[in-house]
Design a protein around this motif. Structure first.
Motif, mmCIF file in Angstrom:
data_model
loop_
_atom_site.group_PDB
_atom_site.id
_atom_site.type_symbol
_atom_site.label_atom_id
_atom_site.label_comp_id
_atom_site.label_asym_id
_atom_site.label_seq_id
_atom_site.Cartn_x
_atom_site.Cartn_y
_atom_site.Cartn_z
ATOM 1 N N LYS A 15 -1.291 -14.479 -11.177
ATOM 2 C CA LYS A 15 -0.383 -13.221 -11.318
ATOM 3 C C LYS A 15 -0.905 -12.306 -10.294
ATOM 4 C CE LYS A 15 1.554 -9.809 -14.166
ATOM 5 N NZ LYS A 15 1.154 -9.028 -15.470
ATOM 6 N N LEU A 16 -0.023 -11.705 -9.360
ATOM 7 C CA LEU A 16 -0.592 -10.450 -8.611
ATOM 8 C C LEU A 16 -0.226 -9.250 -9.145
ATOM 9 C CD1 LEU A 16 -1.787 -10.561 -5.729
ATOM 10 C CD2 LEU A 16 0.226 -10.360 -4.761
ATOM 11 N N THR A 17 -1.241 -8.376 -9.363
ATOM 12 C CA THR A 17 -1.114 -7.125 -9.942
ATOM 13 C C THR A 17 -0.613 -5.974 -8.839
ATOM 14 O OG1 THR A 17 -3.327 -6.370 -9.674
ATOM 15 C CG2 THR A 17 -2.918 -7.598 -11.604
ATOM 16 N N LYS A 18 -0.400 -4.797 -9.297
ATOM 17 C CA LYS A 18 0.085 -3.863 -8.344
ATOM 18 C C LYS A 18 -0.903 -3.341 -7.434
ATOM 19 C CE LYS A 18 0.720 0.568 -9.853
ATOM 20 N NZ LYS A 18 1.221 1.490 -10.765
ATOM 21 N N ASN A 19 -2.287 -3.592 -7.860
ATOM 22 C CA ASN A 19 -3.380 -3.223 -7.092
ATOM 23 C C ASN A 19 -3.814 -4.228 -6.036
ATOM 24 O OD1 ASN A 19 -3.457 -0.694 -8.080
ATOM 25 N ND2 ASN A 19 -4.735 -1.187 -9.662
ATOM 26 N N GLY A 20 -3.040 -5.460 -6.171
ATOM 27 C CA GLY A 20 -3.407 -6.620 -5.317
ATOM 28 C C GLY A 20 -4.473 -7.464 -5.683
#
Length: 64
Positions: A15-20
């Protein structure tokens, strides 16, 4: 030029988070839990972040 497709295996596991950052669920959660300590089981639940050099490769797989 054809569209680039996301690798479905990577899509399911990371899963890719908002911060990368890339997160994944660790091992030791499926079976043989009685032999593991509470501490071990609790730590296994937490999502873990992917080591940086591997994260670059995985992000390329998740192009879409």
């Amino acid at each position: 030029m054809p569209k680039q497709k996301t690798r479905s295996g990577a899509k399911k596991r990371f899963k890719l988070t908002k911060n990368g950052k890339l997160l994944y669920r660790g091992q030791n959660q499926r079976h043989l839990k009685m032999a593991k300590s509470k501490n071990q089981k609790r730590r296994a639940k937490e999502p873990k972040s992917v080591y940086f050099p591997f994260a670059k490769r995985i992000k390329k797989m998740m192009v879409s």
